[in-house]
Design a protein around this motif. Sequence first.
Motif, mmCIF file in Angstrom:
data_model
loop_
_atom_site.group_PDB
_atom_site.id
_atom_site.type_symbol
_atom_site.label_atom_id
_atom_site.label_comp_id
_atom_site.label_asym_id
_atom_site.label_seq_id
_atom_site.Cartn_x
_atom_site.Cartn_y
_atom_site.Cartn_z
ATOM 1 N N TRP A 366 14.150 -31.716 8.317
ATOM 2 C CA TRP A 366 13.156 -31.033 9.155
ATOM 3 C C TRP A 366 12.097 -31.984 9.707
ATOM 4 N N ASN A 370 13.300 -30.889 14.397
ATOM 5 C CA ASN A 370 12.498 -29.675 14.508
ATOM 6 C C ASN A 370 12.212 -29.399 15.980
ATOM 7 N N THR A 371 11.707 -28.210 16.259
ATOM 8 C CA THR A 371 11.568 -27.778 17.653
ATOM 9 C C THR A 371 10.546 -28.606 18.414
ATOM 10 N N VAL A 678 6.206 -26.692 10.497
ATOM 11 C CA VAL A 678 7.122 -26.958 11.602
ATOM 12 C C VAL A 678 8.305 -25.997 11.533
ATOM 13 N N THR A 679 8.982 -25.830 12.674
ATOM 14 C CA THR A 679 10.177 -24.987 12.739
ATOM 15 C C THR A 679 11.406 -25.888 12.812
ATOM 16 N N PRO A 680 12.225 -25.935 11.762
ATOM 17 C CA PRO A 680 13.425 -26.782 11.815
ATOM 18 C C PRO A 680 14.425 -26.240 12.822
#
Length: 697
Positions: A366, A370-371, A678-680
């Motif tokens: 991640w 991530n995004t 964070v967004t993986p």
Amino acid sequence: MPRARSSGSPNLACRSATTNCIRCLPQVEWEAPMADFLKLRDRMVDIHLARRGIRDSRVLQAMRTVPRERFVREGLEDFAYEDSALPIEEEQTISQPYIVAAMAEAAEIQSDDRVLEVGAGSGYAAAVLGQLAGEVFAIERHTALGKLARERIAALGYDNVDIRVGDGTRGLADQAPFDAILVAAGGPDVPAALKQQLAVGGHLVIPVGDPGDQKLCKVTRITESRFEEENLGAVMFVPLIGEQGWQEDGRRAASNHLPGASKSQSLPEMIADAAEDLPGFDDPAFGRLFDRFAGRRVVLLGEASHGTGEFYRARAAITRHLITHHNFTIVAVEADWPDAATIDRYVRHRPHRAGTDKPFQRFPTWMWRNTDIQELIHWMRDHNDMVDDMEARAGFYGLDIYNMSGSIGAVLDYLDRVDPDAAKVARERYGCLTPWQSNPATYGRAALSRGYAECEKAVIDQCRDLLRKRLDYAKDDGDAFLDAAQNARLIASAERYYRIMYYGGAESWNLRDTHMFETLQNLLDARGPDAKAIVWAHNSHIGDARVTDMGAARDELNIGQLCRETFGSDAALIGFGTHTGTVAAATDWDGDMQVKRVNPSRADSYERQFHDSGKSRFLLDLSPERHDALRRRLAEPRLERFIGVIYRPDTELQSHYSQAILPEQFDAFVWFDRTQAVTPLGPEHHRGVPETYPFGE
């Protein structure tokens, strides 16, 4: 150091996960026999005390004599000789060793003195004072704590220390006068009772001021009616509760209130005045706030954790602005070179290499998959599409040392194409490393016990051969040669890293950060004298190590320190921090990512000062000659939080806090009071992407 029995592979990112020592590893069981505690005690005195300015030989000997592990809460013995406060019973704390020593030294205690301590706590400081004075009285307001302290003192045979229970702000009139009085809690003012119980010529050392804005005050009684006061610097203590201190609800006690007294501006108020509010990440004004650093050759952007979305989005906004408006062409990140090279080929529209492994597949995935990173990569590719000159396109590079396997493959692939004979030699040289590529940490054990140390010479020879043919190979493809040469350097560094990490100490950390710095230098050299770089790395890497426990206590350096030493004012070091929220992190090395709640920052930390400013997000410029009064107030050491890929809220003080001098550590600080993980990247983020996209499925 305590002996370790390993039951698994070591945490290779121990220093990324936390700035504390290898005790953060869950798979290591620790033993701490008496001999080890003696060694740790000596190390504490030599490094945390003597090196930081404690000069009184009697104080140093007293600190070397008293066993601090006997005064901490059960289960925290292994942390007894870290220079940090530790929790004890009744929700109180034991002061950090440096503060105990500094207060004892300031009190100028002689061997036949009578000493009063207010706030006995666990009894540790009283035991130290007992080594210096003829007689010590210590008062503790918590009955249970006083009883425990009395038992500990008796068990160790310290018969010149008398522990009492009561209101310490009133002192002990029946035992006065005292040659020295030390107070281990912060009062609104110096209690009148304590001043009157001080002998002429005696010294009273006490923290004074509102919580979060305290100074350590030394009061010397010159005559019966005359006192002199000296400010020893900013400190952070628990409140002094009592008749002549604070009430339980935080108000001044009635007998100690001074009507009409002027109140100086608090540290959080000074921070609020100096803070520059941050607009939204997509607002062009966000990037413009960092124009003041655009003339530097290197801008280093930190993070207080490896899993906080706001840190990634802020760094991306700054990066986009510096690339677009100020000709920065190098984005160098705390990531493996081979993985980042795959990203670089994509963002600079270089030919896709068939069969290349998808990047960032290893723990912690991640951190780069991530995004927020995906969005930056797409932006860099679109930006570069409008730049005809390949040399002027912004590249994405990895600075780190870990991916030995990917680097070996990249070197061999390159040599197969440009010099097959050299490739055969390289395969032979790298042969001794091949068995360990999938788990290079095991090479360290083999190198120590099975004679694999000869690999060091082989990989260095291979690196030299590749660099010796620099001109011939570069004619074919300069970018490809840079990639292969850096991979060869990485293999040489990684071989040594995985070998020496088993010896422990600062050497493996220093090797890693030195490798990252040298990689940055190689990139700048390759891109030309006008090249400018943006570095993304953890605060523990980009803040100047010399003004943290890393450098002062553990002889560790980092890339931020090396940049300052090399580039001087041409390097900007920008730290990031938060108070609370959520973070993406694991509990154990190679464990599953979890979204964890971040504990609110500690009262004795820099983070709490920023939180108490009342500002939700801001830039604080710490450059010399800007906000000088604030920089002086911030210049006293405080705790700073470091969260890496591992986060353990239950042991946060021991695992994630370290002391620092923030205005010397960074040139600026970016603050987000509440942050989110964070967004993986998941499958939903890969649909419809081109085959060449490195994060595609």
